[in-house]
Design a protein around this motif. Sequence first.
Motif, PDB file in Angstrom:
ATOM      1  N   LEU A  62       0.833  -1.196   0.000  1.00 12.17           N
ATOM      2  CA  LEU A  62       0.000   0.000   0.000  1.00 12.17           C
ATOM      3  C   LEU A  62       0.873   1.252   0.000  1.00 12.17           C
ATOM      4  O   LEU A  62       0.634   2.195  -0.774  1.00 12.17           O
ATOM      5  N   LYS A  63       1.883   1.255   0.856  1.00 14.12           N
ATOM      6  CA  LYS A  63       2.773   2.416   0.922  1.00 14.12           C
ATOM      7  C   LYS A  63       3.510   2.625  -0.398  1.00 14.12           C
ATOM      8  O   LYS A  63       3.585   3.751  -0.916  1.00 14.12           O
ATOM      9  N   ARG A  64       4.033   1.532  -0.964  1.00 15.05           N
ATOM     10  CA  ARG A  64       4.799   1.647  -2.209  1.00 15.05           C
ATOM     11  C   ARG A  64       3.933   2.186  -3.334  1.00 15.05           C
ATOM     12  O   ARG A  64       4.325   3.112  -4.051  1.00 15.05           O
ATOM     13  N   ARG A  65       2.741   1.627  -3.477  1.00 22.23           N
ATOM     14  CA  ARG A  65       1.883   2.028  -4.583  1.00 22.23           C
ATOM     15  C   ARG A  65       1.300   3.427  -4.367  1.00 22.23           C
ATOM     16  O   ARG A  65       1.067   4.161  -5.331  1.00 22.23           O
ATOM     17  N   ARG A  66       1.071   3.783  -3.117  1.00 23.80           N
ATOM     18  CA  ARG A  66       0.618   5.156  -2.834  1.00 23.80           C
ATOM     19  C   ARG A  66       1.700   6.156  -3.218  1.00 23.80           C
ATOM     20  O   ARG A  66       1.413   7.181  -3.867  1.00 23.80           O
ATOM     21  N   GLU A  67       2.937   5.877  -2.817  1.00 25.09           N
ATOM     22  CA  GLU A  67       4.038   6.793  -3.135  1.00 25.09           C
ATOM     23  C   GLU A  67       4.295   6.855  -4.631  1.00 25.09           C
ATOM     24  O   GLU A  67       4.609   7.916  -5.173  1.00 25.09           O
ATOM     25  N   ASP A  68       4.179   5.701  -5.315  1.00 26.27           N
ATOM     26  CA  ASP A  68       4.344   5.685  -6.772  1.00 26.27           C
ATOM     27  C   ASP A  68       3.304   6.570  -7.449  1.00 26.27           C
ATOM     28  O   ASP A  68       3.554   7.150  -8.519  1.00 26.27           O
ATOM     29  N   VAL A 105      -8.784   3.993  -6.513  1.00 27.18           N
ATOM     30  CA  VAL A 105      -8.002   5.235  -6.535  1.00 27.18           C
ATOM     31  C   VAL A 105      -6.602   4.994  -7.090  1.00 27.18           C
ATOM     32  O   VAL A 105      -6.087   5.770  -7.906  1.00 27.18           O
ATOM     33  N   LEU A 106      -5.953   3.919  -6.657  1.00 32.59           N
ATOM     34  CA  LEU A 106      -4.579   3.643  -7.083  1.00 32.59           C
ATOM     35  C   LEU A 106      -4.526   2.857  -8.389  1.00 32.59           C
ATOM     36  O   LEU A 106      -3.438   2.580  -8.903  1.00 32.59           O
ATOM     37  N   GLN A 107      -5.698   2.463  -8.908  1.00 30.46           N
ATOM     38  CA  GLN A 107      -5.788   1.728 -10.169  1.00 30.46           C
ATOM     39  C   GLN A 107      -4.918   0.470 -10.142  1.00 30.46           C
ATOM     40  O   GLN A 107      -4.084   0.229 -11.002  1.00 30.46           O
ATOM     41  N   THR A 108      -5.155  -0.338  -9.110  1.00 28.01           N
ATOM     42  CA  THR A 108      -4.345  -1.550  -8.912  1.00 28.01           C
ATOM     43  C   THR A 108      -5.055  -2.816  -9.374  1.00 28.01           C
ATOM     44  O   THR A 108      -4.627  -3.925  -9.039  1.00 28.01           O
TER      45      THR A 108
END
Length: 277
Positions: A17-23, A63-66
Amino acid sequence: MANTRKNAAWEYFGEELKRRREDAGMTQADLGHRVFVSGGYIGQFEQAFRKPQLDVAQRIDGVLQTGGFFERLWRKLIKTSPYASYFEEAAELERLATKICDFAPAIVPGLLQTVSYARALTLAGNPLAADEYIEEKVRARLDRAELLKDATRPVYWAILHETVLRVPVGSNSVMAEQLGHISRLGRERKVVVQVLPFAAGAYPQMGKVLTLMEFDDSPPTAYTEGVYSGNLLDDPAVVKRAHEVYDLVRAAALSPEASLSLIESAAEDYGSCVSTT
């Protein structure tokens, strides 16, 4: 070992979650705003301190389009839990709480249950289940109760409606043992127990299980439960109201000493029935 693996899996959830949010170039506050939770909650998800509910995991994916990654991971982790999906997060928070207040309108709260009582209750709800399933549920219930044996155990306060004492679960011997167990915990000052007597009449939130939890470094929560459903509440105004409801019930209940005397009397009644059969 299984619990350690599961904690590691939730840590992986948080790291991803942190990695993809920061990306995506978002702060915790940015993401929280878009999925309708606080930025602090996003931080707690990333640290695996709290587990998001399914709808939050789904909104994070949007939101993160994952592509449904967080929903699929959530479902996999919840599936491995010994608890019902609606109770899983509440069970996790229980272990972190510094204070827990339970109101039980019909059955003994899980943290106070004996093996025999938990087994009888599980069998009553699952009369056709395999022995392995029953024992898994009983073990999960008893594992939760271990936190009351810890030196760092939370302050635990339980209000039991008199119905809990009078409606037999299992045999007379099961009830005698269960009520004796509650009495011992109270006499040893490990828990505070009160009984709301029939004479008290109507009370707020009639028929609803209510659990209040407080933490060192997080906002308090309230948990209510219905038929195969549960609600973990963290809106400050709602939690405040839940505390007010609990205080009203506590005010109508017998004192702790009078409550233990009533519990012990009921245990003796069940014990007498055992000795005469």
